[in-house]
Design an enzyme around this catalytic site. Structure first.
Site, short mmCIF file in Angstrom:
data_model
loop_
_atom_site.label_atom_id
_atom_site.label_comp_id
_atom_site.label_asym_id
_atom_site.label_seq_id
_atom_site.Cartn_x
_atom_site.Cartn_y
_atom_site.Cartn_z
N GLN A 264 -71.84 -47.52 -2.52
CA GLN A 264 -70.41 -48.20 -2.11
C GLN A 264 -70.14 -48.61 -0.80
OE1 GLN A 264 -69.96 -45.99 -4.75
NE2 GLN A 264 -67.88 -45.78 -3.62
N HIS A 267 -68.50 -52.90 -2.17
CA HIS A 267 -67.26 -52.53 -2.64
C HIS A 267 -66.61 -53.55 -1.97
CE1 HIS A 267 -66.37 -50.26 -6.60
NE2 HIS A 267 -67.45 -49.38 -5.98
N GLU A 333 -64.48 -38.52 -1.30
CA GLU A 333 -63.68 -39.59 -3.02
C GLU A 333 -64.74 -38.86 -3.28
OE1 GLU A 333 -62.67 -43.75 -5.23
OE2 GLU A 333 -63.37 -43.18 -3.18
N HIS A 334 -65.94 -39.59 -3.61
CA HIS A 334 -66.99 -39.21 -3.70
C HIS A 334 -68.22 -38.48 -2.70
CE1 HIS A 334 -65.90 -43.26 -5.08
NE2 HIS A 334 -66.06 -42.89 -6.23
N ASP A 367 -69.03 -44.37 -11.87
CA ASP A 367 -68.41 -45.49 -11.90
C ASP A 367 -68.31 -45.72 -12.86
OD1 ASP A 367 -67.61 -45.23 -9.33
OD2 ASP A 367 -69.89 -46.31 -8.66
N HIS A 426 -22.18 -19.12 -9.42
CA HIS A 426 -23.18 -19.27 -9.64
C HIS A 426 -23.00 -17.48 -11.15
CE1 HIS A 426 -25.35 -22.19 -8.00
NE2 HIS A 426 -26.33 -22.41 -8.08
#
Length: 436
Positions: A264, A267, A333-334, A367, A426
């Site tokens: 990771q 990235h 996220e992961h 991924d 109404h």
């Protein structure tokens, strides 16, 4: 290499102590506002100017010629083609099972409510092209939109000087394999503005019709533009730098854990890699593995910057119950779980974009080839948001169908509540249908 945070015995809220990248999207919004407004007012000319300024590319047209998309597919490496076709097949199997069916509920005799699931008409799918290129992200965006039944799909990705100002050829090839032929060579905030407002231009290749929903990850400028346009269009999420949390005990293999943290960190220098464990021995072993593995990785400088940054680190906990509380607070996220009983622990997690169970389900599998979607909530948004799915492109619409008798039966309740809320008209809208 990794910063250490010791929460053993701590009663503090983990959210106040856990490492996380600090991004001020509100500042970025003001930086990109002029670009977005220029695209809204001037279309193609503003997009071309911004692309030259930010990407160093002089655009002659926005839309990628269909022949270039087809050629990219023809020239694609055979191994990459086979991998993409397999990834598409696996993703289709998972996302096809997410389709929703209409449900009709009979509330009373003569009164029904049907929930219809209707796809949006047109979506814009953003595929990044900065430090890396992502043909896999084309798959992750396009497949759920197609399975949802979206009729009009447009992909946009930054122009690459190395490809004659077109998006990366692997991105174009993925579009071709998925049957997407409306592709634009535009990136950054100007791409999001183009999708939201559309683009006017003298030539058809300079025009893009606006979309209803924008999905796909991107850098802070893409995120800021999404925030600015939210409301005019729907968005999937405000994506930040990628992140992984690994919950591990003394049974975890330090070689695996270190490799996953590095994967990771590869990235982005702002990527977050966090290890949560109750085993100091594992920490020591993982740190040794990082010192061995990091110098051997291709993007060593980027990885080292990410692992030593404030957003990454080791969190020591007293036991796995505290570890679960920490990863729930972090809402990664992961999330990988490498423990004695990983599936049992995985089923107790409440907050994560995606969970990877055991030693043989690394994030890298997700991924690419697990069949799951890799467009996931970051920055703690997994506490309230989901990853990209078929549902991202569907709207639930209630269809109310009552007979005269069923309305008459409900009338006293409508009138009572309308009067209680001081909205008598109404109630009168109902009673007017039943003159005495």
């Amino acid at each position: 290499m990794l910063n250490r945070i010791d929460l053993r015995g701590s009663q503090a809220d983990p959210r106040d102590l856990l490492p996380r990248a600090q991004l001020d999207v509100s500042v970025a919004v003001e930086r990109i506002r002029p670009t977005v407004e220029a695209v809204r007012e001037h279309g193609f000319e503003a997009i071309r100017e911004a692309t030259h300024r930010f990407d160093g590319v002089e655009l002659s047209r926005l839309r990628v010629p269909p022949a270039a998309i087809a050629a990219a597919a023809e020239e694609l490496d055979d191994d990459v083609r086979a991998a993409l076709l397999e990834v598409i097949s696996r993703a289709r199997r998972v996302h096809a099972d997410q389709r929703r069916t209409d449900v009709t509920t009979q509330v009373v005799a003569g009164g029904t409510v049907t929930e219809r699931w209707v796809p949006v008409s047109r979506v814009g799918l953003y595929v990044p092209g900065g430090l890396a290129v992502y043909p896999s992200t084309v798959v992750m965006n396009v497949v759920p939109a197609q399975e949802a039944g979206v009729g009009s799909l447009v992909v946009t990705s930054p122009p690459q000087p190395s490809n004659g100002g077109l998006p990366d050829p692997r991105v174009l090839a993925a579009c071709a394999l998925l049957g997407v032929d409306e592709v634009y060579a535009v990136g950054g905030a100007q791409a999001i503005a183009m999708l939201g407002y559309g683009s006017t231009g003298a030539d058809e290749a300079d025009r893009c019709a606006p979309v209803d929903v924008i999905t796909g990850p991107g850098n802070i400028w893409v995120t800021a533009a999404k925030r600015l346009l939210q409301g005019r269009v729907g968005i999937d999420a405000e994506a930040g730098p990628t992140e992984i949390a690994v919950l591990a005990d003394d049974t975890a293999d330090p070689v695996h854990v270190a490799a996953d943290l590095i994967s990771q960190a590869e990235h982005d220098p702002l990527a977050a890699s966090v290890l949560v464990t109750d085993s100091l021995d594992l920490v020591i072993a993982v740190e040794a593995e990082l010192e061995r593995q990091v110098p051997a990785t291709k993007h060593e400088a980027r990885v080292r910057e990410a692992l030593t940054g404030r957003q990454s680190g080791v969190v020591l906990v007293a036991d796995l119950d505290q570890g679960l509380a920490v990863v729930d607070a972090y809402a990664a996220e992961h999330l990988e779980i490498q423990t004695r009983d990983p599936r049992d622990l995985a089923l107790r997690v409440r907050n994560a974009g995606a969970i990877f169970v055991g030693a043989w389900s690394p994030v890298s599998l997700g991924d690419y080839a697990a069949g799951s979607n890799h467009v996931l909530p970051t920055g703690g948004c997994a506490r309230h948001s989901s990853g990209l799915s078929v549902q991202s492109f569907l709207r639930g619409i209630h269809v109310v169908d009552y007979t005269r008798d069923a309305l008459r039966e409900a009338a006293p309740h409508v009138v009572a509540l309308a009067n209680a809320e001081d909205l008598p008209a109404h109630g009168q809208a109902v009673t007017a249908r039943f003159p005495s």
